[in-house]
Scaffold this active site. Structure first.
Site, short mmCIF file in Angstrom:
data_model
loop_
_atom_site.label_atom_id
_atom_site.label_comp_id
_atom_site.label_asym_id
_atom_site.label_seq_id
_atom_site.Cartn_x
_atom_site.Cartn_y
_atom_site.Cartn_z
N LEU A 110 0.88 -1.16 0.00
CA LEU A 110 0.00 0.00 0.00
C LEU A 110 0.91 1.21 0.00
O LEU A 110 1.92 1.22 0.72
CB LEU A 110 -0.89 0.02 1.24
N ASP A 111 0.59 2.23 -0.80
CA ASP A 111 1.50 3.38 -0.82
C ASP A 111 1.43 4.12 0.51
O ASP A 111 0.56 3.89 1.35
CB ASP A 111 1.23 4.28 -2.03
N LYS A 112 2.36 5.01 0.70
CA LYS A 112 2.56 5.66 1.99
C LYS A 112 1.32 6.42 2.46
O LYS A 112 1.02 6.46 3.66
CB LYS A 112 3.76 6.62 1.91
N THR A 114 -1.77 5.65 1.81
CA THR A 114 -2.93 4.76 1.88
C THR A 114 -2.92 3.96 3.17
O THR A 114 -1.87 3.49 3.60
CB THR A 114 -2.95 3.80 0.67
#
Length: 267
Positions: A110-112, A114
């Protein structure tokens, strides 16, 4: 902990990447490999009786030696095992009280910016089974944007949108991919929010899909992966707030075994 691997047959992965020619790195010849294969076959035969369920069917997936937890990833945490990055996901969950007995890593990323559900495990089989090949597992997200979502835009999201993404793994950047996203399920859950179910996992995919339609993502949260939920269901207890974690319960572990088994059957 550890597991038996057969040279020139089994794959070894590190951070989700297949290690090529690992046998040569360990000075293992094919003669030694043949001996290992015979040993593994004998060991498999001796334990086959133990690997049957009450119906007499083979239960080939053994998960007892591995660790599996679900984590409510907070915003600001990076999905990497690189301890040089201060807010890496392993250090983050350790600060919340989880002390792994083995080397563990997240299943996917998951990106930072999210938040939401991510599975952390020591079982390399699950990485390949859930994220690669024909049996990629669906991921469900709740998305809020800075404008009212029209039915036309929702349909475009369902049909696919051309976006540009760049894959990065182990510090290596692949050439940009400009392509239409695969069809996906999109349900409107509010004037400015929707729920999206993706099978593919391109870098920052949802954010780029929304950007292509003129929206900025205000909040993005993963709420389900592999049939395992972030919130509480009738069967399983959920995670209430960012930073919460829990060992997978028996129902969730059955889902894990089914994913690994399905991938093994299609190989």
């Amino acid at each position: 902990g550890g597991c038996f691997v057969i040279p020139y047959q089994d794959e070894i992965t590190l951070d989700g990447k297949v290690i090529q020619n690992w046998e040569r790195m360990n000075d293992i010849s094919r003669d030694i490999a043949n001996t290992a294969t015979a040993t593994a076959t004998a060991a498999s035969s001796s334990t086959s009786t133990r690997n049957r369920n009450s119906h007499g069917d083979e239960t080939a997936i053994n998960t007892n030696q591995y660790e599996y937890v679900k984590y409510f990833k907070p915003i600001g945490v990076t999905c990497t095992t690189d301890f040089r990055i201060r807010e890496n996901i392993i250090s983050s969950i350790k600060r919340k009280g989880y002390q792994p007995r083995h080397r563990v890593y997240p299943i996917g990323r998951l990106d930072k910016e999210t938040s939401g559900l991510i599975i952390i495990t020591s079982d390399g089989r699950l990485v390949n089974a859930a994220l690669r090949g024909e049996k990629k597992q669906p991921k469900v997200y709740k998305v809020m944007v800075d404008g009212r979502l029209s039915e036309r835009d929702l349909q475009q999201l369902r049909d696919g949108i051309v976006i540009k993404t760049v894959a990065q793994r182990d510090g290596k950047i692949s050439p940009p991919l400009i392509a239409k996203t695969k069809e996906c399920k999109v349900e409107k859950i509010g004037p400015c929010s929707c729920q999206m179910t993706l099978v593919e996992g391109r870098n920052r995919q949802i954010r780029k899909m929304m950007d292509a339609l003129g929206y900025n993502v205000i909040r993005l949260q993963r709420v389900e992966f592999m049939g395992i939920y972030l919130g509480t269901t009738e069967i399983s207890k959920g995670l209430e707030k960012p930073g919460d974690w829990a060992v997978l319960d028996e129902h969730e572990m059955q889902l894990v075994r089914e994913v690994i088994q399905s991938s093994s059957s299609s190989a």
